[in-house]
Structures are given as C-alpha cells and as structure tokens.
Design an enzyme around this catalytic site. Structure first.
Site, PDB file in Angstrom:
ATOM      1  N   TYR A  48     -31.869 102.688  41.821  1.00 33.41           N
ATOM      2  CA  TYR A  48     -30.585 102.322  41.204  1.00 33.41           C
ATOM      3  C   TYR A  48     -30.423 100.784  41.161  1.00 33.41           C
ATOM      4  O   TYR A  48     -30.045 100.222  40.134  1.00 33.41           O
ATOM      5  CB  TYR A  48     -29.458 102.965  42.015  1.00 33.41           C
ATOM      6  CG  TYR A  48     -28.065 102.769  41.471  1.00 33.41           C
ATOM      7  CD1 TYR A  48     -27.628 103.473  40.357  1.00 33.41           C
ATOM      8  CD2 TYR A  48     -27.164 101.913  42.106  1.00 33.41           C
ATOM      9  CE1 TYR A  48     -26.331 103.322  39.877  1.00 33.41           C
ATOM     10  CE2 TYR A  48     -25.867 101.758  41.633  1.00 33.41           C
ATOM     11  CZ  TYR A  48     -25.456 102.461  40.522  1.00 33.41           C
ATOM     12  OH  TYR A  48     -24.174 102.307  40.043  1.00 33.41           O
ATOM     13  N   GLY A  63     -14.819 109.281  34.293  1.00 30.15           N
ATOM     14  CA  GLY A  63     -15.017 108.116  35.147  1.00 30.15           C
ATOM     15  C   GLY A  63     -14.696 106.783  34.481  1.00 30.15           C
ATOM     16  O   GLY A  63     -13.759 106.664  33.687  1.00 30.15           O
ATOM     17  N   ILE A  64     -15.505 105.789  34.804  1.00 26.67           N
ATOM     18  CA  ILE A  64     -15.282 104.427  34.319  1.00 26.67           C
ATOM     19  C   ILE A  64     -15.365 104.377  32.796  1.00 26.67           C
ATOM     20  O   ILE A  64     -14.557 103.721  32.139  1.00 26.67           O
ATOM     21  CB  ILE A  64     -16.322 103.466  34.960  1.00 26.67           C
ATOM     22  CG1 ILE A  64     -16.105 103.386  36.479  1.00 26.67           C
ATOM     23  CG2 ILE A  64     -16.231 102.083  34.332  1.00 26.67           C
ATOM     24  CD1 ILE A  64     -17.202 102.636  37.231  1.00 26.67           C
ATOM     25  N   VAL A  91     -28.942 109.326  26.448  1.00 28.84           N
ATOM     26  CA  VAL A  91     -29.503 107.971  26.263  1.00 28.84           C
ATOM     27  C   VAL A  91     -30.977 107.875  26.660  1.00 28.84           C
ATOM     28  O   VAL A  91     -31.615 106.855  26.409  1.00 28.84           O
ATOM     29  CB  VAL A  91     -28.682 106.877  26.996  1.00 28.84           C
ATOM     30  CG1 VAL A  91     -27.273 106.793  26.463  1.00 28.84           C
ATOM     31  CG2 VAL A  91     -28.708 107.059  28.514  1.00 28.84           C
TER      32      VAL A  91
HETATM   33  P1  NDP Z   1     -19.856 109.194  36.564  1.00 25.76           P
HETATM   34  O1  NDP Z   1     -20.948 109.871  37.319  1.00 25.76           O
HETATM   35  O2  NDP Z   1     -18.440 109.593  36.821  1.00 25.76           O
HETATM   36  O3  NDP Z   1     -20.147 109.252  34.983  1.00 25.76           O
HETATM   37  C1  NDP Z   1     -21.415 108.916  34.494  1.00 25.76           C
HETATM   38  C2  NDP Z   1     -21.394 109.013  32.997  1.00 25.76           C
HETATM   39  O4  NDP Z   1     -22.712 108.718  32.492  1.00 25.76           O
HETATM   40  C3  NDP Z   1     -21.037 110.413  32.526  1.00 25.76           C
HETATM   41  O5  NDP Z   1     -20.257 110.299  31.360  1.00 25.76           O
HETATM   42  C4  NDP Z   1     -22.401 111.000  32.219  1.00 25.76           C
HETATM   43  O6  NDP Z   1     -22.358 112.041  31.263  1.00 25.76           O
HETATM   44  C5  NDP Z   1     -23.105 109.790  31.646  1.00 25.76           C
HETATM   45  N1  NDP Z   1     -24.559 109.959  31.626  1.00 25.76           N
HETATM   46  C6  NDP Z   1     -25.397 110.135  32.663  1.00 25.76           C
HETATM   47  N2  NDP Z   1     -26.657 110.277  32.234  1.00 25.76           N
HETATM   48  C7  NDP Z   1     -26.617 110.197  30.878  1.00 25.76           C
HETATM   49  C8  NDP Z   1     -27.582 110.293  29.856  1.00 25.76           C
HETATM   50  N3  NDP Z   1     -28.886 110.497  30.100  1.00 25.76           N
HETATM   51  N4  NDP Z   1     -27.175 110.157  28.574  1.00 25.76           N
HETATM   52  C9  NDP Z   1     -25.881 109.963  28.291  1.00 25.76           C
HETATM   53  N5  NDP Z   1     -24.909 109.870  29.210  1.00 25.76           N
HETATM   54  C10 NDP Z   1     -25.280 110.003  30.493  1.00 25.76           C
HETATM   55  O7  NDP Z   1     -20.075 107.655  36.854  1.00 25.76           O
HETATM   56  P2  NDP Z   1     -19.042 106.460  36.971  1.00 25.76           P
HETATM   57  O8  NDP Z   1     -17.980 106.556  35.976  1.00 25.76           O
HETATM   58  O9  NDP Z   1     -18.720 106.311  38.399  1.00 25.76           O
HETATM   59  O10 NDP Z   1     -20.031 105.258  36.595  1.00 25.76           O
HETATM   60  C11 NDP Z   1     -20.135 104.712  35.289  1.00 25.76           C
HETATM   61  C12 NDP Z   1     -21.076 103.523  35.353  1.00 25.76           C
HETATM   62  O11 NDP Z   1     -20.588 102.588  36.317  1.00 25.76           O
HETATM   63  C13 NDP Z   1     -22.482 103.908  35.795  1.00 25.76           C
HETATM   64  O12 NDP Z   1     -23.421 103.135  35.084  1.00 25.76           O
HETATM   65  C14 NDP Z   1     -22.497 103.530  37.269  1.00 25.76           C
HETATM   66  O13 NDP Z   1     -23.782 103.249  37.723  1.00 25.76           O
HETATM   67  C15 NDP Z   1     -21.587 102.307  37.258  1.00 25.76           C
HETATM   68  N6  NDP Z   1     -20.979 102.014  38.556  1.00 25.76           N
HETATM   69  C16 NDP Z   1     -20.181 102.937  39.187  1.00 25.76           C
HETATM   70  C17 NDP Z   1     -19.608 102.621  40.410  1.00 25.76           C
HETATM   71  C18 NDP Z   1     -18.713 103.574  41.168  1.00 25.76           C
HETATM   72  O14 NDP Z   1     -18.342 103.246  42.319  1.00 25.76           O
HETATM   73  N7  NDP Z   1     -18.304 104.681  40.617  1.00 25.76           N
HETATM   74  C19 NDP Z   1     -19.841 101.317  41.043  1.00 25.76           C
HETATM   75  C20 NDP Z   1     -20.681 100.424  40.286  1.00 25.76           C
HETATM   76  C21 NDP Z   1     -21.222 100.772  39.092  1.00 25.76           C
HETATM   77  P3  NDP Z   1     -22.267 113.568  31.735  1.00 25.76           P
HETATM   78  O15 NDP Z   1     -20.855 113.816  32.142  1.00 25.76           O
HETATM   79  O16 NDP Z   1     -22.624 114.306  30.518  1.00 25.76           O
HETATM   80  O17 NDP Z   1     -23.229 113.749  32.858  1.00 25.76           O
END
Ligand code: NDP
Length: 243
Positions: free
Chosen positions: A149, A13-14, A58
């Site tokens: 959230y 993702g991002i 985290v």
């Molecule tokens: P994804 O769901 O695609 O990815 C989330 C990432 O966070 C994964 O790498 C995941 O790891 C990691 N993660 C989740 N929980 C934990 C944890 N406890 N410890 C370590 N790593 C963790 O999300 P996005 O890429 O879409 O989003 C990235 C950020 O951007 C987030 O903070 C989200 O809230 C924010 N965001 C996203 C938007 C969107 O439209 N997509 C819009 C606005 C904000 P794993 O793969 O191991 O689960």
C-alpha cells in the site's frame, strides 16, 4: 464555471464525499463503481449539478476506456480527474506474497495511471485540466504491514510530479492529497483498541470526516488553485508533522 469531473471509486467513502461536494457546487460528476449499486445523488442540494454512475474496474484498461467513452457521451470530456479508487491488503513483509504486492499496486497506482493517461488526451486538447491523486500519509512515511500500500501511494507522488513537469505549460495541474485516518469502511474494519491508539497519535485527536478530504480536493480543482501543481497536501489532523 461548471466542470465535468470523474471520481474513481465514488460509490462510498471518501470518493462519494468528494463526488457529492462537486455536485453541490454545480458540477457534472461521473463516479465509477466496481461492485454494488450506482450511487444516487443523496446529499446533493436541489438545483445543483449531476451525478452519473458508471461501472468500471480500474485494473482493466478496456473497462477504463469504456467508462471514459460513456462519460464523454453523457457529460462531455473529463476536465477534473480524481483518482481515488484504492484497496489495502495488509500483512508483514515476510508473509507478503508477490501477488499481494502487485495486486495492490495494480489498483492504486497503475489504475490511477490508466485513468490519468486517458484523461490527459482531452485535457491537452482543451488546454485545461486538473488531476488529483488520493494518496495517504502511509505513502509518505510508511507503515508496518503495508509495504504494498505504501509503495502504491508513494508512487502517486512521482506520477503527479512527472505530469506536472510534462503538462504544466498546458494549464494542467496534478496534485496529491494525502489523508491520515478517515472514517470510512476502510478504517471501520480496524480493531477498536488500534483505533484508540491511532487517535492518541493524531494532534487533532480524531479521525477525519470524508468531507474534510473532499474540501481539499474541490479547492485544488478550482480555478483559484491554478498555480498549485506537484504539491502534496496532507489532510491528517497533524499526524505526519513529527516525521
Ligand atoms: P473504501 O474502501 O471505503 O472505498 C474504496 C473505493 O475504491 C470503493 O468505491 C471501491 O469500489 C473502489 N475500488 C476498489 N478497487 C477498485 C477497482 N479495481 N476499480 C474501481 N474501483 C475500485 O475506501 P476509502 O473511501 O476509505 O478510501 C478512498 C481512497 O482514499 C483510497 O485510495 C484509500 O487508499 C485512500 N485513503 C483512505 C484513508 C482512510 O483512512 N479511509 C486514509 C488515506 C487514504 P467498490 O465499492 O466497488 O469496491
């Protein structure tokens, strides 16, 4: 000048797009991943920087501590922190359990705090640092079904602005990037009719590509953005303008 960068949640993702953007500009980049496989350097250009994967949850202080130790041993002290790891667990207020509320805060907000606290010790010593917190337009304007959230993402603004006041004189900046809707696994799960409805509300008429969020982050991390701190930068195609 090449820097040591940590992107939490950088295996997809991002976060992955951000990590790859730093690698392309020649930085040493650590990404944490919680599950799945370590990301590879796919997408980075030959002769550019390094990508180093570390498993880290985290929500667990010991895991954060161990990840920082591994990164410091491999790449040196973290100079740029991108607190990106995040989850959603949506439901309406009346149905939301206390556990659902605190679990999202523990990852999105307290997780960012744990990493910022750990990173700050070395940044203070170096008298240079950049912290970028990935929030969301939901944290600024709210959203039905996302009380947990929204609270977590709004909290990041307070964290960045307090860090700015505490550490600003030490050449450490702390900013927030607030994306709108971005094409990732998180939004792929939305029903198609809901996505169509959201696209209609976005002046740009589309969701963002993860690279478009990464562009704002790499800019904030650079030397030219050294006088920008405590800012909230929307990357939302104009979605939040009407609020
Ligand atoms: P994804 O769901 O695609 O990815 C989330 C990432 O966070 C994964 O790498 C995941 O790891 C990691 N993660 C989740 N929980 C934990 C944890 N406890 N410890 C370590 N790593 C963790 O999300 P996005 O890429 O879409 O989003 C990235 C950020 O951007 C987030 O903070 C989200 O809230 C924010 N965001 C996203 C938007 C969107 O439209 N997509 C819009 C606005 C904000 P794993 O793969 O191991 O689960």
């Amino acid at each position: 000048m090449a820097r040591t960068v940590l992107v939490t949640g950088g295996n997809r993702g991002i976060g992955l797009a951000i990590a790859q953007a730093f690698v392309r500009q020649g930085d040493r980049v650590a990404v944490t991943y919680r599950s799945g496989a370590a990301p590879d350097a796919a997408g980075s250009e030959a002769g550019a920087g390094r990508l180093f994967g570390v498993r880290c949850d985290v929500t667990d202080s010991d895991s954060v501590d161990a990840a920082f130790g591994a990164i410091e041993a491999e790449l040196g002290p973290v100079e740029v922190l991108v607190a990106n790891a995040g989850i959603t667990d949506d439901t309406l207020l009346l149905r939301m359990s206390e556990d659902q509320f605190t679990r999202v805060l523990d990852t999105n907000l307290t997780g960012a705090f744990r990493c910022a606290k750990r990173a700050s010790t070395k940044m203070l010593r170096a008298k240079w640092g950049r912290m970028i917190f990935i929030s969301s337009v939901v944290g600024l304007y709210g959203s039905p079904g996302q009380v947990n959230y929204a609270a977590s993402k709004a909290g990041l603004v307070g964290v960045a602005r307090s860090i700015t006041r505490e550490l600003g004189s030490r050449n450490i900046t702390a900013n927030v990037v607030a994306p709108g809707y971005v094409e990732t696994d998180m939004t792929a799960a939305l029903p198609e009719d809901r996505k169509t409805e959201y696209r209609k509300a976005i002046p740009a008429g589309r969701f963002a590509a993860a690279d478009e969020v990464a562009a704002a982050v790499t800019w904030l991390a650079g030397d030219s953005a050294g006088y920008i701190s405590g800012a909230v930068i929307p990357v939302d195609g104009g979605l939040g303008m009407g609020h």
